[in-house]
Design an enzyme around this catalytic site. Structure first.
Site, PDB file in Angstrom:
ATOM      1  N   GLU A  42       0.816  -1.227   0.000  1.00 16.94           N
ATOM      2  CA  GLU A  42       0.000   0.000   0.000  1.00 16.94           C
ATOM      3  C   GLU A  42       0.842   1.266   0.000  1.00 16.94           C
ATOM      4  OE1 GLU A  42      -2.690  -0.853  -0.798  1.00 16.94           O
ATOM      5  OE2 GLU A  42      -2.771  -2.892  -0.009  1.00 16.94           O
ATOM      6  N   SER A 124      -7.932   2.762  -6.693  1.00 18.68           N
ATOM      7  CA  SER A 124      -7.033   3.325  -7.706  1.00 18.68           C
ATOM      8  C   SER A 124      -6.403   2.210  -8.540  1.00 18.68           C
ATOM      9  CB  SER A 124      -5.966   4.226  -7.073  1.00 18.68           C
ATOM     10  OG  SER A 124      -5.254   3.493  -6.126  1.00 18.68           O
ATOM     11  N   HIS A 171     -15.346  -3.387  -0.207  1.00 21.54           N
ATOM     12  CA  HIS A 171     -14.534  -2.234   0.208  1.00 21.54           C
ATOM     13  C   HIS A 171     -15.278  -1.435   1.293  1.00 21.54           C
ATOM     14  CE1 HIS A 171     -10.698  -1.628  -1.786  1.00 21.54           C
ATOM     15  NE2 HIS A 171     -10.699  -0.374  -1.402  1.00 21.54           N
ATOM     16  N   ASP A 175     -10.503   3.420   4.404  1.00 27.54           N
ATOM     17  CA  ASP A 175      -9.075   3.169   4.193  1.00 27.54           C
ATOM     18  C   ASP A 175      -8.745   1.861   4.910  1.00 27.54           C
ATOM     19  OD1 ASP A 175      -6.468   3.563   3.469  1.00 27.54           O
ATOM     20  OD2 ASP A 175      -6.037   5.035   5.032  1.00 27.54           O
ATOM     21  N   GLY A 176      -7.650   1.234   4.509  1.00 30.75           N
ATOM     22  CA  GLY A 176      -7.217   0.029   5.225  1.00 30.75           C
ATOM     23  C   GLY A 176      -7.933  -1.242   4.803  1.00 30.75           C
ATOM     24  N   ARG A 179      -5.190  -4.130   3.822  1.00 32.50           N
ATOM     25  CA  ARG A 179      -4.499  -4.688   5.000  1.00 32.50           C
ATOM     26  C   ARG A 179      -5.448  -5.514   5.858  1.00 32.50           C
ATOM     27  NH1 ARG A 179      -2.551   0.951   6.809  1.00 32.50           N
ATOM     28  NH2 ARG A 179      -4.036   1.476   5.194  1.00 32.50           N
ATOM     29  N   ALA A 181      -8.234  -7.007   4.887  1.00 36.05           N
ATOM     30  CA  ALA A 181      -8.622  -8.236   4.168  1.00 36.05           C
ATOM     31  C   ALA A 181      -7.532  -9.300   4.291  1.00 36.05           C
ATOM     32  CB  ALA A 181      -8.901  -7.922   2.696  1.00 36.05           C
ATOM     33  N   ARG A 182      -6.264  -8.875   4.187  1.00 36.66           N
ATOM     34  CA  ARG A 182      -5.176  -9.863   4.295  1.00 36.66           C
ATOM     35  C   ARG A 182      -5.086 -10.410   5.727  1.00 36.66           C
ATOM     36  NH1 ARG A 182      -3.380  -6.082   0.478  1.00 36.66           N
ATOM     37  NH2 ARG A 182      -2.284  -4.782   1.975  1.00 36.66           N
ATOM     38  N   TYR A 209      -1.212  -9.861  -7.991  1.00 40.78           N
ATOM     39  CA  TYR A 209      -2.268  -9.763  -6.964  1.00 40.78           C
ATOM     40  C   TYR A 209      -3.370  -8.814  -7.437  1.00 40.78           C
ATOM     41  CZ  TYR A 209      -3.996  -8.232  -2.277  1.00 40.78           C
ATOM     42  OH  TYR A 209      -4.755  -7.889  -1.178  1.00 40.78           O
TER      43      TYR A 209
HETATM   44  N1  LIG Z   1      -9.821  -4.704  -8.882  1.00 40.74           N
HETATM   45  C1  LIG Z   1      -9.936  -4.859  -7.566  1.00 40.74           C
HETATM   46  N2  LIG Z   1     -11.084  -5.322  -7.043  1.00 40.74           N
HETATM   47  C2  LIG Z   1     -11.223  -5.483  -5.712  1.00 40.74           C
HETATM   48  N3  LIG Z   1     -10.253  -5.198  -4.818  1.00 40.74           N
HETATM   49  C3  LIG Z   1      -9.101  -4.719  -5.281  1.00 40.74           C
HETATM   50  C4  LIG Z   1      -8.871  -4.536  -6.673  1.00 40.74           C
HETATM   51  N4  LIG Z   1      -7.617  -4.059  -6.826  1.00 40.74           N
HETATM   52  C5  LIG Z   1      -7.098  -3.958  -5.592  1.00 40.74           C
HETATM   53  N5  LIG Z   1      -7.971  -4.342  -4.651  1.00 40.74           N
HETATM   54  C6  LIG Z   1      -7.795  -4.402  -3.198  1.00 40.74           C
HETATM   55  O1  LIG Z   1      -7.909  -3.111  -2.694  1.00 40.74           O
HETATM   56  C7  LIG Z   1      -6.798  -2.816  -1.848  1.00 40.74           C
HETATM   57  C8  LIG Z   1      -6.441  -1.372  -1.972  1.00 40.74           C
HETATM   58  O2  LIG Z   1      -7.548  -0.637  -1.711  1.00 40.74           O
HETATM   59  P1  LIG Z   1      -7.415   0.922  -1.510  1.00 40.74           P
HETATM   60  O3  LIG Z   1      -6.521   1.518  -2.562  1.00 40.74           O
HETATM   61  O4  LIG Z   1      -8.774   1.453  -1.365  1.00 40.74           O
HETATM   62  O5  LIG Z   1      -6.585   0.973  -0.193  1.00 40.74           O
HETATM   63  P2  LIG Z   1      -7.113   0.986   1.267  1.00 40.74           P
HETATM   64  O6  LIG Z   1      -8.555   0.860   1.336  1.00 40.74           O
HETATM   65  O7  LIG Z   1      -6.470   2.168   1.851  1.00 40.74           O
HETATM   66  O8  LIG Z   1      -6.536  -0.299   1.958  1.00 40.74           O
HETATM   67  P3  LIG Z   1      -5.051  -0.614   2.150  1.00 40.74           P
HETATM   68  O9  LIG Z   1      -4.315   0.694   2.168  1.00 40.74           O
HETATM   69  O10 LIG Z   1      -4.919  -1.364   3.391  1.00 40.74           O
HETATM   70  O11 LIG Z   1      -4.863  -1.487   0.973  1.00 40.74           O
HETATM   71  C9  LIG Z   1      -5.682  -3.706  -2.318  1.00 40.74           C
HETATM   72  O12 LIG Z   1      -4.773  -4.013  -1.300  1.00 40.74           O
HETATM   73  C10 LIG Z   1      -6.421  -4.937  -2.791  1.00 40.74           C
HETATM   74  O13 LIG Z   1      -6.607  -5.849  -1.723  1.00 40.74           O
END
Ligand SMILES: Nc1ncnc2c1ncn2[C@@H]1O[C@H](COP(=O)(O)OP(=O)(O)OP(=O)(O)O)[C@@H](O)[C@H]1O
Length: 248
Positions: A42, A124, A171, A175-176, A179, A181-182, A209
């Site tokens: 991330e 993104s 989703h 945020d997060g 992390r 999900a893993r 991934y």
């Molecule tokens: N096409 C997709 N469809 C569903 N989930 C996805 C896809 N691409 C990435 N992801 C997941 O979304 C996460 C990233 O999501 P996001 O950019 O919203 O960050 P976040 O919500 O801040 O979470 P984190 O920072 O912990 O990843 C990735 O780590 C992955 O698990």
């Protein structure tokens, strides 16, 4: 799909109880690697060694942001929490999910820590758009009822990978999500006696991934993602067997 892994797992199980010193050593190295890779995916710029120094020695790294330090500390704490849940044979519930998310974001974004999002988000680099925030609670109810129905029917690796996918598909957090999900995926794996799957942050595995998740989200093809997670579990199992002198 899981024949090789089942065989490796059987070999590991046949060696139980594992020597306590070895378990402690592996636990510590997995805790650092998992934290490093999950945060680096991330965009956290701490190296593996810096992550170890922050987590184990409480050292601050010059030139690195406070947020990056907090992400490392929080993630390690979330792992400790999950290990405790596994040791106490706790079930996976919505409450547990929110507790894990709270640990991931606490002191970084207290307003959102442990809470579902109240606005719409994009992922993104993806063409997939997660559900409207007003539908999150419904979607999460469906995810937990899916889990209840399938938890004893699916192979643990498929169960864990599908839970991870469905969580990032919804989703639910601002945020997060990645992390958390893993962490939840590994909670399921560890409940079933598997070592955690560590998705590596190197550009090649990160790309695979993201591509596998995109395929699952956009085309509904989840198998490549399950295969990717299975390969990560296999690598961790080999790591255990190697430590026991059973694998080159
Ligand atoms: N096409 C997709 N469809 C569903 N989930 C996805 C896809 N691409 C990435 N992801 C997941 O979304 C996460 C990233 O999501 P996001 O950019 O919203 O960050 P976040 O919500 O801040 O979470 P984190 O920072 O912990 O990843 C990735 O780590 C992955 O698990």
């Amino acid at each position: 799909m899981f024949a090789k892994i089942d065989e490796l797992k059987q070999r590991l199980d046949a060696l139980r109880p594992l020597p306590p010193g070895l378990v402690k050593n592996l636990r510590e190295s997995f805790r650092i690697e998992w934290t490093y890779h999950s945060n680096a995916i991330e965009g956290n710029t701490l190296t593996l060694l810096e992550t170890k120094l922050v987590i184990e020695e409480g050292i601050t790294i010059g030139g690195k942001r406070l947020k990056e330090h907090l992400e490392a500390i929080n993630h390690a704490e979330a792992i400790d929490f999950i290990e405790e849940l596994v040791a106490n044979k706790e079930h996976l519930t919505e409450h547990v999910l929110k507790q894990v998310h709270y640990l991931v974001l606490k002191s970084i974004d207290n307003e959102n820590a442990g809470k579902y999002r109240t606005y719409n988000v994009r992922i993104s680099g993806s063409s997939y758009t997660p559900p409207h925030f007003l539908h999150i609670q419904d979607e999460m109810n469906q995810l937990f009822s899916w889990y209840e129905t399938n938890q004893h029917a699916l192979h643990p690796i498929e169960l864990a990978a599908r839970f991870h996918f469905q969580l990032v598909y919804i989703h639910p957090f601002a945020d997060g999500n990645g992390r958390t999900a893993r962490l939840m995926m590994n909670f399921i794996l560890m409940q079933h006696g598997y070592p955690p799957a560590i998705v590596k942050a190197n550009p090649e595995q990160r790309r695979k991934y993201y591509e596998a998740l995109e395929k699952a989200s956009v085309k509904g093809e989840v198998t490549p993602f399950i295969q990717l997670i299975a390969a990560c579990v296999e690598e961790s199992l080999r790591h255990y067997l190697y430590a026991l002198g059973m694998e080159d």
